[in-house]
Write a protein that holds these residues in place. Structure first.
Motif, PDB file in Angstrom:
ATOM      1  N   TRP A 229     -16.256  -1.947 -10.694  1.00  0.00           N
ATOM      2  CA  TRP A 229     -15.386  -2.861 -11.091  1.00  0.00           C
ATOM      3  C   TRP A 229     -15.188  -3.090  -9.869  1.00  0.00           C
ATOM      4  O   TRP A 229     -15.322  -2.444  -8.619  1.00  0.00           O
ATOM      5  N   ALA A 230     -14.750  -4.908  -9.284  1.00  0.00           N
ATOM      6  CA  ALA A 230     -14.240  -5.358  -8.074  1.00  0.00           C
ATOM      7  C   ALA A 230     -12.800  -5.157  -8.563  1.00  0.00           C
ATOM      8  O   ALA A 230     -11.520  -5.413  -8.988  1.00  0.00           O
ATOM      9  N   VAL A 231     -12.467  -3.805  -7.040  1.00  0.00           N
ATOM     10  CA  VAL A 231     -10.838  -3.542  -6.814  1.00  0.00           C
ATOM     11  C   VAL A 231     -10.365  -5.242  -5.733  1.00  0.00           C
ATOM     12  O   VAL A 231     -10.920  -4.199  -4.341  1.00  0.00           O
ATOM     13  N   PRO A 232      -9.657  -5.863  -5.827  1.00  0.00           N
ATOM     14  CA  PRO A 232      -9.620  -6.658  -4.834  1.00  0.00           C
ATOM     15  C   PRO A 232      -8.796  -5.890  -3.629  1.00  0.00           C
ATOM     16  O   PRO A 232      -9.011  -5.874  -2.150  1.00  0.00           O
ATOM     17  N   LYS A 233      -8.110  -5.323  -3.697  1.00  0.00           N
ATOM     18  CA  LYS A 233      -6.722  -4.372  -2.628  1.00  0.00           C
ATOM     19  C   LYS A 233      -7.918  -3.021  -2.427  1.00  0.00           C
ATOM     20  O   LYS A 233      -7.070  -2.553  -1.181  1.00  0.00           O
ATOM     21  N   GLY A 234      -8.615  -2.378  -2.799  1.00  0.00           N
ATOM     22  CA  GLY A 234      -8.962  -1.716  -2.358  1.00  0.00           C
ATOM     23  C   GLY A 234      -8.543  -0.335  -3.414  1.00  0.00           C
ATOM     24  O   GLY A 234      -7.447  -0.427  -3.394  1.00  0.00           O
ATOM     25  N   PRO A 235      -8.807   1.267  -3.290  1.00  0.00           N
ATOM     26  CA  PRO A 235      -8.244   2.286  -3.964  1.00  0.00           C
ATOM     27  C   PRO A 235      -7.031   2.872  -3.209  1.00  0.00           C
ATOM     28  O   PRO A 235      -6.793   2.495  -1.320  1.00  0.00           O
ATOM     29  N   SER A 236      -6.456   3.608  -3.631  1.00  0.00           N
ATOM     30  CA  SER A 236      -4.826   4.056  -3.101  1.00  0.00           C
ATOM     31  C   SER A 236      -4.758   5.372  -3.316  1.00  0.00           C
ATOM     32  O   SER A 236      -4.591   5.378  -4.704  1.00  0.00           O
ATOM     33  N   TYR A 237      -4.259   6.081  -2.654  1.00  0.00           N
ATOM     34  CA  TYR A 237      -3.853   7.965  -3.166  1.00  0.00           C
ATOM     35  C   TYR A 237      -1.957   7.878  -3.718  1.00  0.00           C
ATOM     36  O   TYR A 237      -2.270   9.173  -3.713  1.00  0.00           O
ATOM     37  N   ASP A 238      -1.747   6.892  -3.976  1.00  0.00           N
ATOM     38  CA  ASP A 238       0.062   7.203  -3.611  1.00  0.00           C
ATOM     39  C   ASP A 238      -0.507   6.813  -6.067  1.00  0.00           C
ATOM     40  O   ASP A 238      -0.665   5.787  -6.112  1.00  0.00           O
ATOM     41  N   PRO A 239      -0.512   8.085  -6.688  1.00  0.00           N
ATOM     42  CA  PRO A 239      -0.283   7.736  -7.915  1.00  0.00           C
ATOM     43  C   PRO A 239       0.364   6.913  -8.678  1.00  0.00           C
ATOM     44  O   PRO A 239       0.625   6.243  -9.617  1.00  0.00           O
ATOM     45  N   SER A 240       1.303   6.310  -7.635  1.00  0.00           N
ATOM     46  CA  SER A 240       2.429   5.392  -8.390  1.00  0.00           C
ATOM     47  C   SER A 240       2.526   3.502  -8.301  1.00  0.00           C
ATOM     48  O   SER A 240       2.475   2.868  -8.705  1.00  0.00           O
TER      49      SER A 240
END
Length: 185
Positions: free
Chosen positions: A58-69
């Protein structure tokens, strides 16, 4: 079984690019994951999970976030060979995905439940054991048009002991470098 890497190979000239055409060893006891930071036409993060003898990608434009929201868009792309987990370098101009690629994170992942069923249903839950990425996550397929070539998914952090508000911690900003190549000084 269909050749899951046919689309991958059709997009590349392996006489020009140093990307692997195939290879890599599957390991269901310790399935690999890798996230590659990729400066192509636009900076994005390529998130890959080992499943069924290939790297689902998968291409994730903004990268992962540790914030569940925070729900990150993750556009499904073609499967990659398991050997791609070690690829770091420059994809030459004129080649598909031209630009610099680094191994931003890597490790193993453990599915929650049957991973093939979760992938097929479009709700894949898993635990990541990486250098930067830890804890429980989910990939959730969005309801897209049947005609879409690249199905849209969401990458979402589960509420666990690793979760953190994006206003307090941005893993992509605070840990920008490769885990494979030491930073140059």
């Amino acid at each position: 079984m269909a050749d899951t890497l046919a689309k991958y190979r059709a997009k590349r000239n392996f006489n020009v690019t140093s990307e692997p055409a195939e290879g890599g060893q599957a390991n269901e006891a310790a399935r690999a994951f890798v996230i590659q930071k990729h400066w192509a036409s636009r900076l994005h993060y390529d998130f890959r999970l080992e499943l069924d003898g290939a790297m689902k990608s998968w291409a994730v434009p903004k990268g992962p976030s540790y914030d569940p929201s925070v729900k990150r868009m993750a556009v499904q792309v073609e499967d990659h060979p398991i050997a791609y987990n070690r690829f770091e370098g420059e994809i030459p101009k004129g080649q598909y995905g031209a630009g610099k690629v680094i191994i931003w994170d890597r490790g193993t992942w453990a599915p929650v439940g049957d991973p093939a069923e979760g992938y097929r249903r479009g709700h894949l839950k898993f635990d990541l054991h990486g250098v930067k990425m830890r804890g429980r996550w989910a990939l959730i397929r969005m309801k897209g048009r049947e005609s879409e070539k690249q199905p849209p998914w969401l990458l979402v952090k589960d509420r666990d002991e690793h979760a953190r508000a994006e206003s307090e911690f941005s893993v992509v900003d605070e840990q920008p470098d490769s885990v494979a190549t030491p930073p140059r000084t």
